[in-house]
Every structure is written in C-alpha cells, then in structure tokens.
Scaffold this active site. Structure first.
Site, PDB file in Angstrom:
ATOM      1  N   GLU A 175       0.874  -1.166   0.000  1.00 12.95           N
ATOM      2  CA  GLU A 175       0.000   0.000   0.000  1.00 12.95           C
ATOM      3  C   GLU A 175       0.917   1.224   0.000  1.00 12.95           C
ATOM      4  O   GLU A 175       1.817   1.322   0.840  1.00 12.95           O
ATOM      5  CB  GLU A 175      -0.878   0.001   1.262  1.00 12.95           C
ATOM      6  CG  GLU A 175      -1.784   1.209   1.270  1.00 12.95           C
ATOM      7  CD  GLU A 175      -2.728   1.288   2.460  1.00 12.95           C
ATOM      8  OE1 GLU A 175      -2.771   0.342   3.273  1.00 12.95           O
ATOM      9  OE2 GLU A 175      -3.413   2.312   2.562  1.00 12.95           O
ATOM     10  N   ARG A 191       5.137 -13.051   9.574  1.00 14.09           N
ATOM     11  CA  ARG A 191       5.750 -11.733   9.359  1.00 14.09           C
ATOM     12  C   ARG A 191       7.179 -11.770   9.858  1.00 14.09           C
ATOM     13  O   ARG A 191       7.523 -12.572  10.724  1.00 14.09           O
ATOM     14  CB  ARG A 191       5.053 -10.666  10.223  1.00 14.09           C
ATOM     15  CG  ARG A 191       3.665 -10.307   9.872  1.00 14.09           C
ATOM     16  CD  ARG A 191       3.170  -9.242  10.846  1.00 14.09           C
ATOM     17  NE  ARG A 191       3.684  -7.927  10.492  1.00 14.09           N
ATOM     18  CZ  ARG A 191       3.146  -7.169   9.542  1.00 14.09           C
ATOM     19  NH1 ARG A 191       2.125  -7.595   8.846  1.00 14.09           N
ATOM     20  NH2 ARG A 191       3.639  -5.977   9.293  1.00 14.09           N
ATOM     21  N   LYS A 203       4.191   0.975   9.081  1.00 10.41           N
ATOM     22  CA  LYS A 203       4.314   2.254   8.377  1.00 10.41           C
ATOM     23  C   LYS A 203       3.647   3.390   9.153  1.00 10.41           C
ATOM     24  O   LYS A 203       4.115   4.517   9.123  1.00 10.41           O
ATOM     25  CB  LYS A 203       3.717   2.132   6.975  1.00 10.41           C
ATOM     26  CG  LYS A 203       4.648   1.400   6.022  1.00 10.41           C
ATOM     27  CD  LYS A 203       4.040   1.261   4.645  1.00 10.41           C
ATOM     28  CE  LYS A 203       3.008   0.151   4.630  1.00 10.41           C
ATOM     29  NZ  LYS A 203       2.414  -0.079   3.325  1.00 10.41           N
TER      30      LYS A 203
HETATM   31  P1  ATP Z   1       2.446  -1.918   7.539  1.00  9.93           P
HETATM   32  O1  ATP Z   1       1.857  -2.270   8.846  1.00  9.93           O
HETATM   33  O2  ATP Z   1       3.897  -1.584   7.606  1.00  9.93           O
HETATM   34  O3  ATP Z   1       1.641  -0.914   6.802  1.00  9.93           O
HETATM   35  P2  ATP Z   1       1.352  -3.796   5.717  1.00  9.93           P
HETATM   36  O4  ATP Z   1       1.370  -5.284   5.758  1.00  9.93           O
HETATM   37  O5  ATP Z   1       0.058  -3.122   5.851  1.00  9.93           O
HETATM   38  O6  ATP Z   1       2.424  -3.300   6.752  1.00  9.93           O
HETATM   39  P3  ATP Z   1       1.661  -3.481   2.925  1.00  9.93           P
HETATM   40  O7  ATP Z   1       2.163  -2.305   2.211  1.00  9.93           O
HETATM   41  O8  ATP Z   1       0.241  -3.851   2.762  1.00  9.93           O
HETATM   42  O9  ATP Z   1       2.055  -3.264   4.430  1.00  9.93           O
HETATM   43  O10 ATP Z   1       2.573  -4.747   2.615  1.00  9.93           O
HETATM   44  C1  ATP Z   1       2.937  -5.175   1.321  1.00  9.93           C
HETATM   45  C2  ATP Z   1       3.336  -6.618   1.386  1.00  9.93           C
HETATM   46  O11 ATP Z   1       4.429  -6.774   2.288  1.00  9.93           O
HETATM   47  C3  ATP Z   1       2.216  -7.472   1.911  1.00  9.93           C
HETATM   48  O12 ATP Z   1       2.133  -8.640   1.119  1.00  9.93           O
HETATM   49  C4  ATP Z   1       2.607  -7.797   3.325  1.00  9.93           C
HETATM   50  O13 ATP Z   1       2.153  -9.035   3.708  1.00  9.93           O
HETATM   51  C5  ATP Z   1       4.129  -7.749   3.250  1.00  9.93           C
HETATM   52  N1  ATP Z   1       4.692  -7.377   4.542  1.00  9.93           N
HETATM   53  C6  ATP Z   1       4.504  -6.240   5.222  1.00  9.93           C
HETATM   54  N2  ATP Z   1       5.138  -6.253   6.408  1.00  9.93           N
HETATM   55  C7  ATP Z   1       5.751  -7.459   6.479  1.00  9.93           C
HETATM   56  C8  ATP Z   1       6.562  -8.110   7.467  1.00  9.93           C
HETATM   57  N3  ATP Z   1       6.874  -7.510   8.613  1.00  9.93           N
HETATM   58  N4  ATP Z   1       7.030  -9.335   7.187  1.00  9.93           N
HETATM   59  C9  ATP Z   1       6.733  -9.949   6.023  1.00  9.93           C
HETATM   60  N5  ATP Z   1       5.975  -9.404   5.065  1.00  9.93           N
HETATM   61  C10 ATP Z   1       5.476  -8.180   5.281  1.00  9.93           C
HETATM   62 MG    MG Z   2      -0.678  -1.289   6.819  1.00 10.60          MG
HETATM   63 MG    MG Z   3      -1.628  -3.828   3.888  1.00 11.83          MG
END
Ligand code: ATP
Ligand code: MG
Ligand code: MG
Length: 550
Positions: free
Chosen positions: A32, A257, A267
């Site tokens: 995102e 994760r 983020k």
């Molecule tokens: P955040 O909480 O940092 O916003 P998010 O999962 O909402 O994390 P996204 O931008 O949706 O962030 O993530 C993009 C991809 O990266 C998704 O497929 C998510 O599963 C993966 N991802 C994000 N954080 C992690 C993590 N800590 N370990 C493994 N994969 C991750």
């Molecule tokens: Mg998020």
């Molecule tokens: Mg997300």
C-alpha cells in the site's frame, strides 16, 4: 547464483508444477503506498520476486491503492526505487486503482445475485452488530433489500449522494460465521479524499478483501503470498472469487511476518516518527526502512542474504538485530577497503622524528588485507600525528595493550614508539603525547622491542577533519511496537555526532555509495544526504564485532 532456500511455499509450487495444476508461476508484491518500505517488506520482496526469478515466472509490483486519504505519489516513487535498489525487476507495474471500473462491475454482479446490499448502519453499529467470537452477529435491518433498491442505492453512492460513513456496500454472507471476517464484510465505502492517481473520479473505494483477490485474478497470479494475520481472510478471498464470473483462480498462502528486535515495522508508526521530527526523514540511518538501511551503508546483497537466512515459515518469531548486522558485517569485511580514522583525536609528537632511522614520509599500503584487486594507497607521516584519546593512558594494567607512559606500541604500518611524556589541558585531559620512535622499526622486529599492541593514527599535517555520525539503538526497549506509547521508548541519545574527527587524507575524496572499514573502529559509509563534493560525512554502519548486550 542466488536461489531461495527450499521452504513450504516452494514445496507447494513444486507440487503444483508437478501435478500440472499450474504450468508457470506468477506472483506479485502488493504494497500500500502509504509509507516507505521497511525490512519486513524486504522479506516479502525477496520471496515474491525471488520465486519469479527461480521459476522463470513473473512478478508484478502492484500498488494496493484503495485508501486515498493516506496514499501519496512520494510513496509510490520511493517504493519503486527501493525494489529496484534491492536488485529486483518487476514484470509489470499495476495499481489496484487500474481495476476500479472492473471492481465496480463485480460489485454490481454480487448485488444482482442477491449477494451484496447497501447498508445504512453507522460504522459503530456495524461493529456492534458483528458480534464476537463467542456469539453470533446480528443481521442489519437493511440486509434484505431488493436487488433493484440495492442497485439504485449503490449507484447513488457512486454519484456522491451520500456522506462518508452514511452508507456502505456489504457482502451478504453469514452473520453467524465462526470467522468474523465472513459476517457480511464491508466491500465498498464512501471517501471524498483525492486519490493519488484517479484524483476525484471516484468517491467510493473497494475494501482490501474485495480488491485483493480480484486484482490477483485479473493479473493471473498463481500464488498470492501474504502474512499470517490474513489466514481467516482466505475464506473471504475464496468466497468472492467463487461468486463472481472470473475464470482465473489464484490461491492465497500465508507466511509469518518478520518481526525484528528493537525496530518498528509498521508504516503508521514510522510515519509518526517522521512527522514528529524524531528522526531525520524516512531514510534516517537509525530506521530499518529500506532507505534508512541504504543510508546506513547496508548493501542490497546484505539484505537479500538476511532474508535467505531468516527463511520462510509459518512460525511467528522475533529475529535479533544482530542477525541483520552480521549480514552487512560479513559483506563489508570482504568488500570494504580499509582506512584509518581517529574519531577522538589527541596529538602524538614523535620527538626524534628526522633523526637517523626515523625519517619516513609516506607508506604505500594495501587497501584490503586479502583483496589485492582493491589496490593500494599512499598515506603520509610527519612529526605530528593524531591518535585516539582512548589509545593512551598515563598508567594502566597489563590488559591495556595500547600506549602508556614508559611503554611501547606499534603505530599501524609504521614505527614502534615509546611514550615519554604528555601534556594536559586545564581540566586534566591529555592533549599531547610525546613519543620516541624506535629507529628502522617499520615492518621490522627490533631486538628488545616487542610491543603488545597496535594502534591506528593519521598524519596531523595531512588529514581530513570531517564529521562522523555514530548510532545506537533508536529504542530503549526490545519491542517498541508493543509499548503503549511507543514514542516514549525512543532513545534520545541514539545519534552521536562527532564534528571534527581526524580522517586519513584520502577519505576527503570518498563518494556517496562508498563504504570503508575504519580500522579498529567499525564500518562506515558516506552519508547520502549531508555530504558535499569535498566534504563527505560518514555514518557508522556496524561495529567490527557484535557487542554483547549487558
Ligand atoms: P504496515 O503495517 O507496515 O503498513 P502492511 O502489511 O500493511 O504493513 P503493505 O504495504 O500492505 O504493508 O505490505 C505489502 C506486502 O508486504 C504485503 O504482502 C505484506 O504481507 C508484506 N509485509 C509487510 N510487512 C511485512 C513483514 N513484517 N514481514 C513480512 N511481510 C510483510
Ligand atoms: Mg498497513
Ligand atoms: Mg496492507
């Protein structure tokens, strides 16, 4: 050649290819664009792009841009840069917003099939009606509207005739499902914020669970990998695809994760640190964002190696920061040229400089002990040098292998010297140490002179006085993300700025992107933000050895 070590996902893929269920692999990395990428994303990037590489398949970079109020072009650009920097190439760039028209069409299809309805409960009421794991939810009074009524209301939603939160579109599934996400999930909501790409074309936006599976299907994704918290949502992922007229059938797989000790990988929280000015932007070297690690001196290969070492599993765990650090240390130990840098300089005067056997003016030395290909450089020496204040004591016990009064030490690449006296300032701090060099002792062992230690130095008459930044943990606790007020766990002294270090003259020409081992001090890189053409500033990447926590 790099390959992903075998894991449960490669097992699934091998099985799918062997059984003929798929004849190729198509993955995607779906961030995102609401912030910069962090080390957790690196795990997902290395897996998704790595699978495409290893199986000669495809991997799209897909911006999952369905929350207009939080998303921005700055993030879209930084994400592309970081993925490329990590060493990966996408097959295509896509955006969930590319599919807004089609998603709208599939929502209409669900309405027409009696599988979606426009609800007028407030967001709070929807939450309340949803119930808990212990009790079934309650049906909304708007759940059984006619198809015609739902169509008309949904079109009015799209036309901007409702306020945010006044109405939403929900899938009609099962308010008694043991999976909360199946209790008539919201699939569209009203938002009037301007979208980074579609601007004001839309005022209704599809929710993640509705968008993601359809986007995967549109792109022909075969293996859609996400993290474990989406395990229950897999039911909804499949339900949506089962009930719309789309042929492709992607499958969702969940892995754990990456949780990294002493770091934040959310983020939202990273954004807060940036907005509050607690750090120097998203690329602050103390952050484990990809851009922060880059500015800290991490190489793409070291981050990929870290992702190999942690592996891909379904077990939640916390990885120690030292695991990440040892990856860059191994890389730089092999690849970084050596240099001498005195971080806390005091003067060393060779009282017998110029006398017989003590007349050297320069040395040509190798840049790396094992890598001839990294070449040599010339350093100068004169009567006055700088050494680190920690390398001299008037008195010390036997454990102290550096310079003390009446004793000898070897100057790295140069003479054996004996300390004869010192000068102090009004506060009693040593400012100058006087030594006598042992004649002809450069590169030679002189009978009766067997110093126990070696210290580094730079020529006081020919050096670069520059800035060096040292870093400590940004947080005072191992799990800042779990703290009630995580901002209160910030270590206020995590950046130590040394304004006037004495660095070997050649370092004045160091360029952004270069890293060095400052002998006996650690690995350092040229800061990409604050350095100027002839005034590089250096950031500590990692210490020479793992320091044991106390
Ligand atoms: P955040 O909480 O940092 O916003 P998010 O999962 O909402 O994390 P996204 O931008 O949706 O962030 O993530 C993009 C991809 O990266 C998704 O497929 C998510 O599963 C993966 N991802 C994000 N954080 C992690 C993590 N800590 N370990 C493994 N994969 C991750
Ligand atoms: Mg998020
Ligand atoms: Mg997300």
């Amino acid at each position: 050649e790099e390959r992903i070590p075998r894991n449960f996902i490669t097992d699934i893929i091998d099985d799918d290819l062997n059984s003929g269920r798929h004849d190729h692999v198509a993955t995607r990395f779906p961030p995102e664009p609401n912030g910069y990428l962090h080390i957790g994303h690196a795990k997902s990037i290395c897996l998704n792009f790595g699978l495409a590489r290893d199986y000669k398949g495809t991997c799209n970079l897909r911006f999952d841009d369905t929350n207009p109020e939080k998303e921005d072009m700055e993030y879209i650009n930084s994400i592309q840069r970081d993925v490329q920097w990590l060493g990966f190439k996408w097959t295509e760039i896509r955006h969930s917003s590319d599919y807004f028209d089609r998603l709208y069409g599939y929502a209409l299809e669900l309405i027409d099939k009696g599988l979606a309805y426009v609800d007028e409960l407030s967001p709070d009421e929807i939450r309340e009606y949803r119930g808990t794991l212990k009790e079934p939810g309650k049906e909304s009074p708007y759940r059984n509207r006619s198809v015609e009524e739902n169509r008309a209301l949904f079109e009015k939603m799209k036309a901007g005739e409702f306020k945010e939160g006044q109405v939403c579109l929900r899938a009609k599934i099962d308010m008694a499902s043991p999976f909360i996400c199946m209790r008539d999930p919201v699939i569209y909501r009203v938002r009037f914020a301007e979208h980074a790409i579609t601007k004001d074309k839309w005022c209704i936006y599809p929710m993640y669970d509705f968008t993601h599976c359809i986007s995967d299907a549109i792109e022909g994704i075969t293996h859609s990998i996400c993290t474990l918290e989406f395990q229950d949502n897999r039911r909804l992922y499949d339900w949506v695809l089962d009930h719309i007229s789309i042929k492709a059938r992607p499958h969702q797989y969940e892995m754990s994760r990456l949780n990294l000790e002493g770091s934040i990988t959310s983020k939202r929280k990273l954004n807060l640190l940036v907005k509050e000015g607690i750090v120097d932007g998203w690329d602050d070297p103390r952050l484990t964002t990809i851009s922060g690690l880059r500015r800290r001196g991490y190489t793409p290969a070291s981050i990929r190696e870290f992702c190999r070492r942690i592996g891909v599993t379904k077990q939640e765990n916390v990885v120690e920061m030292s695991a990440l650090e040892s990856c860059i240390r191994d890389d730089l130990n092999k690849n970084a040229p050596r240099a001498m840098a005195v971080l806390h300089p005091i003067k060393l005067v060779i009282d017998n400089y110029g006398e017989d056997g003590v007349t050297d003016t320069s040395y040509t030395i190798s840049n790396h002990p094992e890598r001839e290909d990294l070449g040599t450089r010339t350093i100068t020496i004169s009567k006055e040098l700088y050494i680190d204040e920690a390398d001299f004591r008037e008195e010390a016990n036997k454990q102290y292998k550096r310079l003390k009064l009446g004793h000898e030490v070897r100057l790295r690449n140069s003479y054996v010297v004996q300390a004869v006296s010192c000068e102090k300032d009004t506060e009693g701090r040593v400012t100058v140490v006087h030594v006598l060099a042992v004649p002809n002792s450069v590169g030679a062992t002189i009978e009766g002179h067997k110093p126990k230690g070696v210290i580094h130095w730079v020529d006081a008459n020919n050096c670069y006085r520059g800035k060096v930044n040292l870093y400590e943990n940004l947080f005072n606790v191992p799990n800042p993300g779990a703290a009630e007020d995580f901002l209160s766990t910030v270590n206020k002294n995590s950046k130590i700025e040394i304004e006037n270090a004495a660095l070997e003259a050649s370092l004045k020409n160091a360029k952004v992107g270069q890293s060095f081992q400052f002998e006996r001090e650690g690995y350092f890189c040229v800061d990409s933000k604050n350095s100027t053409e002839d005034k590089p500033e250096f950031n500590l990447t990692v210490a020479l050895r793992e320091t044991k926590k106390v």
